[in-house]
Design an enzyme around this catalytic site. Structure first.
Site, mmCIF file in Angstrom:
data_model
loop_
_atom_site.group_PDB
_atom_site.id
_atom_site.type_symbol
_atom_site.label_atom_id
_atom_site.label_comp_id
_atom_site.label_asym_id
_atom_site.label_seq_id
_atom_site.Cartn_x
_atom_site.Cartn_y
_atom_site.Cartn_z
ATOM 1 C CG ASP A 32 26.452 -12.447 -14.920
ATOM 2 O OD1 ASP A 32 27.534 -12.711 -15.483
ATOM 3 O OD2 ASP A 32 26.311 -12.521 -13.687
ATOM 4 C CG ASP A 50 32.103 -6.589 -20.402
ATOM 5 O OD1 ASP A 50 32.078 -6.046 -19.278
ATOM 6 O OD2 ASP A 50 33.150 -7.034 -20.921
ATOM 7 C CB SER A 118 33.939 -7.792 0.335
ATOM 8 O OG SER A 118 34.725 -8.744 1.009
ATOM 9 C CB CYS A 120 38.005 -8.401 1.372
ATOM 10 S SG CYS A 120 37.957 -10.186 1.382
ATOM 11 C CE1 TYR A 149 36.022 -9.086 -4.400
ATOM 12 C CE2 TYR A 149 36.508 -9.354 -2.058
ATOM 13 C CZ TYR A 149 35.612 -9.398 -3.110
ATOM 14 O OH TYR A 149 34.298 -9.759 -2.871
ATOM 15 C CE LYS A 192 32.694 -16.966 -2.079
ATOM 16 N NZ LYS A 192 31.573 -17.688 -1.974
ATOM 17 C CD GLN A 218 43.455 -20.945 7.961
ATOM 18 O OE1 GLN A 218 43.949 -21.661 8.836
ATOM 19 N NE2 GLN A 218 43.649 -21.195 6.670
ATOM 20 C CB THR A 219 38.812 -17.655 13.144
ATOM 21 O OG1 THR A 219 39.464 -16.377 13.258
ATOM 22 C CG2 THR A 219 39.286 -18.583 14.243
ATOM 23 N NE ARG A 220 38.845 -15.906 6.154
ATOM 24 C CZ ARG A 220 40.110 -15.843 6.546
ATOM 25 N NH1 ARG A 220 40.420 -15.911 7.821
ATOM 26 N NH2 ARG A 220 41.082 -15.692 5.650
HETATM 27 P P1 NAD Z 1 29.815 -14.490 -8.429
HETATM 28 O O1 NAD Z 1 31.174 -14.470 -9.015
HETATM 29 O O2 NAD Z 1 29.093 -15.794 -8.365
HETATM 30 O O3 NAD Z 1 28.878 -13.447 -9.186
HETATM 31 C C1 NAD Z 1 29.364 -12.275 -9.767
HETATM 32 C C2 NAD Z 1 28.808 -12.199 -11.172
HETATM 33 O O4 NAD Z 1 29.279 -10.994 -11.790
HETATM 34 C C3 NAD Z 1 29.269 -13.367 -12.063
HETATM 35 O O5 NAD Z 1 28.172 -14.100 -12.555
HETATM 36 C C4 NAD Z 1 30.046 -12.688 -13.189
HETATM 37 O O6 NAD Z 1 29.881 -13.293 -14.450
HETATM 38 C C5 NAD Z 1 29.430 -11.290 -13.168
HETATM 39 N N1 NAD Z 1 30.318 -10.342 -13.820
HETATM 40 C C6 NAD Z 1 31.665 -10.210 -13.643
HETATM 41 N N2 NAD Z 1 32.148 -9.288 -14.481
HETATM 42 C C7 NAD Z 1 31.092 -8.825 -15.203
HETATM 43 C C8 NAD Z 1 30.967 -7.870 -16.234
HETATM 44 N N3 NAD Z 1 32.029 -7.211 -16.703
HETATM 45 N N4 NAD Z 1 29.738 -7.642 -16.765
HETATM 46 C C9 NAD Z 1 28.654 -8.325 -16.315
HETATM 47 N N5 NAD Z 1 28.716 -9.238 -15.329
HETATM 48 C C10 NAD Z 1 29.923 -9.493 -14.782
HETATM 49 O O7 NAD Z 1 29.943 -13.841 -6.973
HETATM 50 P P2 NAD Z 1 28.888 -13.803 -5.783
HETATM 51 O O8 NAD Z 1 29.396 -14.699 -4.717
HETATM 52 O O9 NAD Z 1 27.520 -13.980 -6.303
HETATM 53 O O10 NAD Z 1 29.114 -12.296 -5.287
HETATM 54 C C11 NAD Z 1 28.230 -11.248 -5.646
HETATM 55 C C12 NAD Z 1 28.781 -9.939 -5.108
HETATM 56 O O11 NAD Z 1 28.941 -10.015 -3.682
HETATM 57 C C13 NAD Z 1 30.152 -9.545 -5.659
HETATM 58 O O12 NAD Z 1 30.197 -8.150 -5.812
HETATM 59 C C14 NAD Z 1 31.102 -9.966 -4.570
HETATM 60 O O13 NAD Z 1 32.310 -9.247 -4.594
HETATM 61 C C15 NAD Z 1 30.272 -9.677 -3.331
HETATM 62 N N6 NAD Z 1 30.701 -10.471 -2.177
HETATM 63 C C16 NAD Z 1 30.500 -11.813 -2.182
HETATM 64 C C17 NAD Z 1 30.927 -12.571 -1.096
HETATM 65 C C18 NAD Z 1 30.745 -14.057 -1.055
HETATM 66 O O14 NAD Z 1 31.174 -14.674 -0.073
HETATM 67 N N7 NAD Z 1 30.112 -14.672 -2.047
HETATM 68 C C19 NAD Z 1 31.549 -11.946 0.000
HETATM 69 C C20 NAD Z 1 31.751 -10.575 -0.056
HETATM 70 C C21 NAD Z 1 31.296 -9.840 -1.133
HETATM 71 N N1 GDD Z 2 39.048 -21.411 -0.919
HETATM 72 C C1 GDD Z 2 39.705 -22.277 -0.131
HETATM 73 N N2 GDD Z 2 39.982 -23.531 -0.597
HETATM 74 N N3 GDD Z 2 40.127 -21.869 1.082
HETATM 75 C C2 GDD Z 2 40.780 -22.751 1.861
HETATM 76 C C3 GDD Z 2 41.070 -24.061 1.440
HETATM 77 C C4 GDD Z 2 40.653 -24.467 0.149
HETATM 78 O O1 GDD Z 2 40.843 -25.594 -0.292
HETATM 79 N N4 GDD Z 2 41.750 -24.692 2.435
HETATM 80 C C5 GDD Z 2 41.860 -23.797 3.424
HETATM 81 N N5 GDD Z 2 41.309 -22.625 3.078
HETATM 82 C C6 GDD Z 2 41.348 -21.399 3.878
HETATM 83 C C7 GDD Z 2 41.918 -20.198 3.143
HETATM 84 O O2 GDD Z 2 43.326 -20.295 3.053
HETATM 85 C C8 GDD Z 2 41.451 -19.058 4.038
HETATM 86 O O3 GDD Z 2 42.362 -18.891 5.104
HETATM 87 C C9 GDD Z 2 40.113 -19.583 4.570
HETATM 88 O O4 GDD Z 2 40.056 -20.986 4.274
HETATM 89 C C10 GDD Z 2 38.913 -18.912 3.938
HETATM 90 O O5 GDD Z 2 39.097 -18.922 2.546
HETATM 91 P P1 GDD Z 2 37.975 -18.414 1.508
HETATM 92 O O6 GDD Z 2 36.642 -18.858 1.963
HETATM 93 O O7 GDD Z 2 38.410 -18.832 0.145
HETATM 94 O O8 GDD Z 2 38.125 -16.820 1.521
HETATM 95 P P2 GDD Z 2 38.183 -15.680 2.641
HETATM 96 O O9 GDD Z 2 37.259 -15.926 3.784
HETATM 97 O O10 GDD Z 2 39.599 -15.466 3.017
HETATM 98 O O11 GDD Z 2 37.644 -14.456 1.796
HETATM 99 C C11 GDD Z 2 36.338 -14.602 1.249
HETATM 100 O O12 GDD Z 2 35.395 -13.878 1.974
HETATM 101 C C12 GDD Z 2 35.317 -12.513 1.703
HETATM 102 C C13 GDD Z 2 34.237 -11.895 2.576
HETATM 103 O O13 GDD Z 2 34.365 -12.251 3.893
HETATM 104 C C14 GDD Z 2 36.398 -14.310 -0.236
HETATM 105 O O14 GDD Z 2 35.335 -14.986 -0.876
HETATM 106 C C15 GDD Z 2 36.236 -12.889 -0.567
HETATM 107 O O15 GDD Z 2 36.003 -12.761 -1.969
HETATM 108 C C16 GDD Z 2 35.061 -12.317 0.217
HETATM 109 O O16 GDD Z 2 34.879 -10.955 -0.089
#
Ligand code: NAD
Ligand code: GDD
Length: 329
Positions: A32, A50, A118, A120, A149, A192, A218-220
């Site tokens: 990392d 990196d 993801s 997304c 993304y 998030k 909005q739902t998640r």
């Molecule tokens: P995170 O940001 O905590 O971890 C990602 C790590 O990648 C970080 O520690 C960052 O330093 C490292 N990184 C970034 N650029 C780098 C580089 N150039 N070289 C080496 N390391 C590098 O995110 P996370 O929540 O642990 O997510 C892990 C994976 O899962 C990611 O690919 C993310 O897109 C995917 N993902 C996460 C979620 C979620 O809700 N957390 C949802 C959908 C997908």
């Molecule tokens: N982060 C955040 N912070 N979101 C908020 C807040 C706040 O204070 N208040 C409301 N929200 C709402 C956001 O506007 C969005 O509609 C919803 O909560 C969820 O936001 P996030 O959890 O930040 O992201 P996401 O669900 O839209 O997308 C995430 O999930 C993907 C996978 O399902 C992201 O983390 C993506 O990176 C990930 O891939």
């Protein structure tokens, strides 16, 4: 002894994955840009490097690994991926990491590589109805992710599957749906919704209000980290390449999420809705495919994961308050 390489081992999911692989008796190398922020790494060996640099990727794979997990990415929650300001970095950085890592694995004849895509990547047009979003795995096309993304994730999942077809690799692709838990980013702009709302509720004075982006309708769905790790390892060791959803089917509104956290915190607060980056109107995981192919799907209620996460974030908030008070004294 079996061995694993975890790319992104300094991040939220990667650091938890390293712990589980160590628990299972693996020799683990992490890579990392940084060490984990909240706890010592459990890895046997940790390279600070990196992964956009192909030489770093090759150096990280100077030995055979039974399993490689590619989690490194430039990512964050809605406040990072939906503003538009980080689009070039997100696409450029993450695509380079995936291109380099896959090439390095192929050159070293490593076959089994897990890739974290993801939800997304799903089309925005199927996520406009908050009560009935569609994210079945076969609904990915015609492609129309709502963020750059998501486009990069879609490109990269195709890249991993192309290496399976053309180079005899055995990559496994999961589509994660919003993962949360202790030791995840909880402040700074990349957090998030679960972490952001836990933080805001922990910081709020009793009887006051928290701010929420959008109308809260909005739902998640949100998946607790332990379930994510379980699904990740199961998929990696299975004969199914995916892509497959790893997410919870318990869909809630963001208002519901905030109220659940307030109940756990025993802190009834008001909610002030403010403009902000909101993303798709509705999203939920569909788990028919994972159930069929892996014989398992996440089943833990959201409230249980929140009960483990809120106290950890509340403790971070308290610690920060203490630091600030000492600095001001
Ligand atoms: P995170 O940001 O905590 O971890 C990602 C790590 O990648 C970080 O520690 C960052 O330093 C490292 N990184 C970034 N650029 C780098 C580089 N150039 N070289 C080496 N390391 C590098 O995110 P996370 O929540 O642990 O997510 C892990 C994976 O899962 C990611 O690919 C993310 O897109 C995917 N993902 C996460 C979620 C979620 O809700 N957390 C949802 C959908 C997908
Ligand atoms: N982060 C955040 N912070 N979101 C908020 C807040 C706040 O204070 N208040 C409301 N929200 C709402 C956001 O506007 C969005 O509609 C919803 O909560 C969820 O936001 P996030 O959890 O930040 O992201 P996401 O669900 O839209 O997308 C995430 O999930 C993907 C996978 O399902 C992201 O983390 C993506 O990176 C990930 O891939």
């Amino acid at each position: 002894m079996k061995s694993a390489l975890v790319c992104g081992a300094g991040g939220f999911i990667g650091s938890h994955l390293v712990k589980e692989l160590k628990r299972q008796g693996f020799w683990v190398r992490g890579v990392d840009l940084k060490y984990p922020q909240f706890a010592e790494t459990a890895a046997d060996d940790f390279i600070i490097g990196d992964l956009r640099d192909p030489y770093v990727c090759r150096a990280a794979i100077d030995r055979k690994f039974d399993e490689v997990y590619q989690l490194a990415a430039d990512m964050g929650g809605a406040g990072y991926i939906f503003t538009g300001e980080n689009d070039a970095d997100i696409m450029h950085n993450s695509a380079l990491i995936n291109l380099n890592m896959l090439e390095a694995c192929h050159k070293r004849n490593i076959k089994r590589v897990f890739y974290s895509s993801s939800a997304c990547m799903y089309p925005a047009y199927n996520q406009e109805d908050p009560d009935n979003p569609k994210t079945h795995e076969d609904s990915a096309y015609p492609a129309a992710p709502d963020s750059e993304y998501g486009w990069e994730k879609l490109f990269s999942e195709r890249l991993y599957l192309a290496f399976n077809r053309n180079h005899g690799m055995e990559c496994r692709v999961a589509r994660y749906h919003n993962i949360f838990g202790p030791e995840g980013t909880w402040e700074g702009g990349k957090e998030k919704a679960p972490a952001a709302l836990c933080r805001k509720i922990a910081e709020a004075e009793p009887g006051s209000e928290i701010e929420m982006w959008g109308d809260g309708k909005q739902t998640r769905s949100f998946l607790y980290i332990d379930q994510c790790i379980k699904g990740t390892i199961l998929l990696t060791r299975s004969d199914f390449e995916g892509p497959v959803n790893i997410g919870s089917e318990e869909m809630v509104t963001i208002n519901d999420l905030a109220r659940m956290i307030m109940d756990i915190a025993a802190k009834p607060l008001g909610i002030r809705h403010i403009p902000g980056p909101v993303g798709v109107r509705g999203r939920n995981s569909h788990n028919e495919l994972i159930r069929k192919r892996l014989g398992w799907a996440p089943d833990e209620p959201l409230a249980e994961g929140l009960r483990r996460t809120y106290p950890w974030i509340a403790a971070q908030v308290e610690r920060k308050r203490g630091r600030n008070a000492r600095a001001a004294a």
